[in-house]
Every structure is written in structure tokens, then in C-alpha cells.
Motif scaffolding. Structure first.
Motif: not given
Length: 170
Positions: A76, A162, A165-167, A169-170
Motif C-alpha cells: 500500500s 497523504r 488521508d489514507k488512514y 479513509k479506512k
């Protein structure tokens, strides 16, 4: 212009500029290391890095290794790998400059101009350095390194954003 106040640390405007840039550079270097630690914290919260022990310091070398392994082995993070490895290589190279500047011995006796630093590390070179062994740092050198470190910090902040932001959205 000399100052009559004995508590004023600078002897001239150019001396003040040099020492101010020296302080700015050292502070920026610390910020770079803090950003690397922030990356580790974010990765730790995403269960990507091995769990870090609370209240236990992580050496600079260990930070670089943890981040390199995480970005090299985690699918990832693969889209961030190239940028992160470049930042890590820069940080490693810059750490030698910073270490010599902060922890090296200032070769005052070899100076021809007070507004630069001549540094060497006796553990690597010996007690009698040759001119080629000295790290010669002028104010323009400090300014250049300061700006390069600033750019690395901005790149790391982008990676942090980034990743967070990805974290989120989990």
C-alpha cells in the motif's frame, strides 16, 4: 559595529547573520528528524511498522531503517516508495553535514575569516587535520543547506498528509 553590551553575542551584522543562519539550519535539521518520527508514528498506527515502545527514543539511523523497510515491503506504500527513498537518502547525507557542523571540532586556529566554520572529526581523521580534511562552511553554504532541508521537510509533510488521508479513509 561593535556593541558595548557584554551580553550581546554578536560582534557585527555579518557575524549575527552567520550565527543566525547556523541556528536556523540546526533548528531545521531537528524539524526534519521530527517529520521522520511523525511518519513512523503514522505507520505505527496503521500497523505497518513494528510496534514502537512508548517513551523510548529512536535513533536517527533506526528511523531511516524503519521507514525504508516499511516503504520497500508494504504494497500500500509502493506508490510513495521512490519519493520516500530519495528523501531518506538526502536525510542520511545531510545528517553527516549536520553532525560535523554541530559535533565536530571547530578548527579556530586554522581560520582565515571568522565568518565560516572549519570542522573536523578527530575520531575519523586524527588530531592533526590537513586542510583537505576540514569541512569549510560559509554563510552561503548554511543558507543553501537550510533551503534544501526545508524542501525535504515540505516533501515529508506531503507524505504525512497523504498517509494520514489514507488512514482516515479506512
Amino acid at each position: 559595529m561593535a556593541h558595548s553590551n557584554p551580553f550581546f553575542p554578536f560582534h557585527s551584522e555579518s557575524d549575527r547573520d552567520y550565527n543566525a543562519w547556523l541556528g536556523l539550519y540546526v533548528r531545521n535539521s531537528s524539524s526534519l528528524e521530527c517529520c521522520l518520527y511523525d511518519i513512523i508514528i503514522i505507520l505505527d498506527r496503521q500497523n505497518i511498522t513494528p510496534k514502537i515502545e512508548p517513551n523510548k527514543p529512536i535513533s536517527f539511523t533506526k528511523k531511516l531503517k524503519l521507514i525504508r523497510v516499511a516503504f520497500s515491503t508494504t504494497r500500500s506504500l509502493s506508490h510513495e516508495k521512490e519519493e520516500m527513498i530519495a528523501i531518506l537518502e538526502f536525510a542520511k547525507k545531510e545528517s553527516f553535514f549536520r553532525h560535523d557542523l554541530v559535533h565536530g571540532i571547530n578548527a579556530q586556529f586554522l581560520k582565515v575569516d571568522p565568518l565560516h566554520t572549519l570542522m573536523w572529526r578527530p575520531e575519523l581523521i586524527g588530531i592533526n587535520p590537513a586542510a583537505s580534511d576540514l569541512l569549510h562552511v560559509t554563510q552561503p553554504d548554511l543558507e543553501e543547506h537550510y533551503h534544501e532541508v526545508s524542501m525535504a521537510i515540505h516533501a515529508l509533510l506531503g507524505v504525512c498528509h497523504r498517509l494520514m488521508d489514507k488512514y482516515d479513509k479506512k
